[in-house]
Design a protein around this motif. Structure first.
Motif, PDB file in Angstrom:
ATOM      1  N   THR A  58       0.832  -1.207   0.000  1.00 27.60           N
ATOM      2  CA  THR A  58       0.000   0.000   0.000  1.00 27.60           C
ATOM      3  C   THR A  58       0.862   1.250   0.000  1.00 27.60           C
ATOM      4  O   THR A  58       0.607   2.201  -0.743  1.00 27.60           O
ATOM      5  N   LEU A  59       1.905   1.265   0.850  1.00 27.17           N
ATOM      6  CA  LEU A  59       2.782   2.436   0.916  1.00 27.17           C
ATOM      7  C   LEU A  59       3.465   2.705  -0.425  1.00 27.17           C
ATOM      8  O   LEU A  59       3.521   3.850  -0.890  1.00 27.17           O
ATOM      9  N   LEU A  60       3.979   1.662  -1.052  1.00 26.77           N
ATOM     10  CA  LEU A  60       4.671   1.845  -2.330  1.00 26.77           C
ATOM     11  C   LEU A  60       3.709   2.310  -3.419  1.00 26.77           C
ATOM     12  O   LEU A  60       4.047   3.181  -4.233  1.00 26.77           O
ATOM     13  N   THR A  61       2.502   1.740  -3.431  1.00 28.53           N
ATOM     14  CA  THR A  61       1.530   2.128  -4.453  1.00 28.53           C
ATOM     15  C   THR A  61       1.078   3.564  -4.255  1.00 28.53           C
ATOM     16  O   THR A  61       1.024   4.351  -5.212  1.00 28.53           O
ATOM     17  N   LEU A  66       1.025   9.280  -5.620  1.00 27.71           N
ATOM     18  CA  LEU A  66       1.178  10.660  -5.150  1.00 27.71           C
ATOM     19  C   LEU A  66       2.203  11.407  -6.008  1.00 27.71           C
ATOM     20  O   LEU A  66       1.964  12.546  -6.428  1.00 27.71           O
ATOM     21  N   LEU A  67       3.346  10.761  -6.258  1.00 30.68           N
ATOM     22  CA  LEU A  67       4.379  11.406  -7.060  1.00 30.68           C
ATOM     23  C   LEU A  67       3.901  11.629  -8.496  1.00 30.68           C
ATOM     24  O   LEU A  67       4.206  12.662  -9.107  1.00 30.68           O
ATOM     25  N   ALA A  68       3.144  10.665  -9.026  1.00 30.52           N
ATOM     26  CA  ALA A  68       2.635  10.824 -10.387  1.00 30.52           C
ATOM     27  C   ALA A  68       1.643  11.980 -10.476  1.00 30.52           C
ATOM     28  O   ALA A  68       1.633  12.736 -11.454  1.00 30.52           O
ATOM     29  N   THR A  69       0.805  12.138  -9.443  1.00 29.54           N
ATOM     30  CA  THR A  69      -0.181  13.219  -9.445  1.00 29.54           C
ATOM     31  C   THR A  69       0.486  14.586  -9.343  1.00 29.54           C
ATOM     32  O   THR A  69       0.092  15.543 -10.016  1.00 29.54           O
ATOM     33  N   ALA A  70       1.501  14.676  -8.493  1.00 31.96           N
ATOM     34  CA  ALA A  70       2.170  15.963  -8.270  1.00 31.96           C
ATOM     35  C   ALA A  70       3.363  16.186  -9.184  1.00 31.96           C
ATOM     36  O   ALA A  70       4.010  17.234  -9.100  1.00 31.96           O
ATOM     37  N   LEU A 218       6.843  16.181  12.507  1.00 30.78           N
ATOM     38  CA  LEU A 218       6.965  15.730  11.120  1.00 30.78           C
ATOM     39  C   LEU A 218       7.391  16.867  10.203  1.00 30.78           C
ATOM     40  O   LEU A 218       8.180  16.664   9.268  1.00 30.78           O
ATOM     41  N   LEU A 219       6.899  18.081  10.465  1.00 34.55           N
ATOM     42  CA  LEU A 219       7.313  19.230   9.660  1.00 34.55           C
ATOM     43  C   LEU A 219       8.789  19.550   9.877  1.00 34.55           C
ATOM     44  O   LEU A 219       9.521  19.870   8.927  1.00 34.55           O
ATOM     45  N   VAL A 220       9.246  19.459  11.134  1.00 28.99           N
ATOM     46  CA  VAL A 220      10.667  19.686  11.427  1.00 28.99           C
ATOM     47  C   VAL A 220      11.528  18.627  10.741  1.00 28.99           C
ATOM     48  O   VAL A 220      12.582  18.928  10.156  1.00 28.99           O
ATOM     49  N   LEU A 221      11.072  17.367  10.801  1.00 35.32           N
ATOM     50  CA  LEU A 221      11.811  16.290  10.150  1.00 35.32           C
ATOM     51  C   LEU A 221      11.889  16.511   8.644  1.00 35.32           C
ATOM     52  O   LEU A 221      12.947  16.334   8.024  1.00 35.32           O
ATOM     53  N   THR A 222      10.763  16.924   8.055  1.00 37.10           N
ATOM     54  CA  THR A 222      10.746  17.195   6.618  1.00 37.10           C
ATOM     55  C   THR A 222      11.698  18.329   6.262  1.00 37.10           C
ATOM     56  O   THR A 222      12.452  18.252   5.283  1.00 37.10           O
ATOM     57  N   GLY A 223      11.678  19.390   7.065  1.00 41.90           N
ATOM     58  CA  GLY A 223      12.586  20.505   6.821  1.00 41.90           C
ATOM     59  C   GLY A 223      14.037  20.104   6.970  1.00 41.90           C
ATOM     60  O   GLY A 223      14.898  20.533   6.180  1.00 41.90           O
ATOM     61  N   ALA A 224      14.334  19.265   7.964  1.00 43.64           N
ATOM     62  CA  ALA A 224      15.715  18.828   8.173  1.00 43.64           C
ATOM     63  C   ALA A 224      16.195  17.956   7.019  1.00 43.64           C
ATOM     64  O   ALA A 224      17.338  18.096   6.552  1.00 43.64           O
ATOM     65  N   LEU A 225      15.343  17.051   6.548  1.00 42.37           N
ATOM     66  CA  LEU A 225      15.722  16.205   5.412  1.00 42.37           C
ATOM     67  C   LEU A 225      15.990  17.053   4.167  1.00 42.37           C
ATOM     68  O   LEU A 225      16.917  16.779   3.399  1.00 42.37           O
ATOM     69  N   PRO A 234      12.019  14.163   1.087  1.00 43.00           N
ATOM     70  CA  PRO A 234      10.667  14.181   1.671  1.00 43.00           C
ATOM     71  C   PRO A 234       9.584  13.730   0.693  1.00 43.00           C
ATOM     72  O   PRO A 234       8.605  13.092   1.099  1.00 43.00           O
ATOM     73  N   ALA A 235       9.754  14.044  -0.585  1.00 40.77           N
ATOM     74  CA  ALA A 235       8.774  13.590  -1.577  1.00 40.77           C
ATOM     75  C   ALA A 235       8.790  12.073  -1.698  1.00 40.77           C
ATOM     76  O   ALA A 235       7.739  11.436  -1.828  1.00 40.77           O
ATOM     77  N   LEU A 236       9.970  11.472  -1.641  1.00 41.23           N
ATOM     78  CA  LEU A 236      10.079  10.019  -1.754  1.00 41.23           C
ATOM     79  C   LEU A 236       9.591   9.301  -0.493  1.00 41.23           C
ATOM     80  O   LEU A 236       9.260   8.110  -0.551  1.00 41.23           O
ATOM     81  N   LEU A 237       9.564  10.009   0.630  1.00 36.11           N
ATOM     82  CA  LEU A 237       9.093   9.421   1.895  1.00 36.11           C
ATOM     83  C   LEU A 237       7.719   9.952   2.295  1.00 36.11           C
ATOM     84  O   LEU A 237       7.322   9.845   3.450  1.00 36.11           O
ATOM     85  N   ALA A 238       6.989  10.496   1.338  1.00 31.24           N
ATOM     86  CA  ALA A 238       5.709  11.135   1.652  1.00 31.24           C
ATOM     87  C   ALA A 238       4.708  10.155   2.257  1.00 31.24           C
ATOM     88  O   ALA A 238       4.020  10.484   3.226  1.00 31.24           O
ATOM     89  N   ALA A 239       4.606   8.952   1.702  1.00 31.70           N
ATOM     90  CA  ALA A 239       3.615   7.995   2.200  1.00 31.70           C
ATOM     91  C   ALA A 239       3.873   7.588   3.651  1.00 31.70           C
ATOM     92  O   ALA A 239       2.954   7.621   4.475  1.00 31.70           O
ATOM     93  N   PRO A 240       5.110   7.205   4.036  1.00 33.28           N
ATOM     94  CA  PRO A 240       5.341   6.902   5.457  1.00 33.28           C
ATOM     95  C   PRO A 240       5.110   8.102   6.370  1.00 33.28           C
ATOM     96  O   PRO A 240       4.578   7.944   7.484  1.00 33.28           O
TER      97      PRO A 240
END
Length: 262
Positions: A58-61, A66-70, A218-225, A234-240
């Motif tokens: 499910t996460l991979l799909t 998500l990446l295809a849409t955006a 999660l926002l801090v983690l995204t900003g740090a990454l 962050p785009a590649l880890l969006a689902a988790p």
């Protein structure tokens, strides 16, 4: 505030109703008629390994969809230079991300636990169809507001304002992002009007402080990454990341279902 219905993942009926997830992860007791003894067996697709495989699938799909849409906006965004003058164009590039994230939240919330009955792509498409317009109604003004704040901060020296104004603008921007996290979560799972979703998101900011702190983490983690590694991570880890947001927001979802839906 008007009540609302829950967005469900029933692709056959197309209706919105409150549903219960029955049977996933459960075990049935069967009788061995030949020996007269009873043994506990797990239905196919409900064991721990099957549930882990179902979650990974499910996460991979969802991540791929998500990446295809955006993708159209993200592709242009990655080509833009770090020039403050590009901020308005960057905001336009991020517009497709709102509906994509909303559809992903919907698909992850309604994900199947049984490996023999998985349809994450179908559920994602249904979430995108239901949530694209409602998400844009909230995502567009949020992006515009954050763009104004970012543009002001990058040109702060020219404003002549005292330094504490910059700190205040930064705090307002952070609060807006947290409000946006609650708003996108609510509009993904419930059929509220946009103004009611906005009011509920503001209400839950302080009502459920732990959920808000989890969203801030999660926002801090995204900003740090993004700052330390690459903006693509962050785009590649969006689902988790969105699954973590869903789990930390369970009290928000439960209260909304109990008190604000019919």
């Amino acid at each position: 505030m008007s009540t609302s219905t829950v967005r469900t993942a029933d692709p056959g009926s197309g209706s919105r109703s409150r549903t219960a997830d029955l049977g996933s992860g459960s075990r049935s007791r069967t009788a061995d008629l030949g020996s007269g003894s009873r043994s506990r067996t797990a239905d196919p697709g409900t064991g721990p390994l099957s549930r882990a495989a179902a979650l990974l699938h499910t996460l991979l799909t969802v991540e791929a969809l998500l990446l295809a849409t955006a993708a159209p906006g993200l592709a242009v965004l990655f080509l833009l230079g770090p020039d403050p003058a590009n901020l308005p164009l960057a905001a336009v590039c991020l517009l497709p991300l709102g509906p994509a994230v909303s559809a992903a939240v919907y698909a992850l919330h309604h994900r199947g636990r049984d490996l023999t009955d998985l349809h994450p792509a179908r559920v994602y498409r249904r979430g995108l169809r239901l949530n694209a317009l409602p998400a844009l109604k909230l995502w567009t003004p949020l992006l515009a507001w954050l763009t104004v704040i970012a543009f002001t901060l990058t040109h702060f020296a020219a404003t002549g304002l005292p330094t504490w104004w910059a700190a205040l603008l930064g705090a307002v921007g952070a609060g807006s992002l947290l409000w946006g996290a609650h708003a996108l979560l609510l509009t993904s799972l419930f059929a509220f009007r946009a103004r009611d979703t906005a009011r509920l998101a503001a209400y839950f900011l302080l009502r459920h402080g732990r959920a808000t702190l989890a969203a801030a983490s999660l926002l801090v983690l995204t900003g740090a990454l993004t700052a330390l590694l690459t903006e693509a991570l962050p785009a590649l880890l969006a689902a988790p990341l969105l699954l973590s947001l869903l789990r930390s927001s369970r009290p928000v979802i439960a209260e909304t279902q109990e008190d604000f839906t019919v």
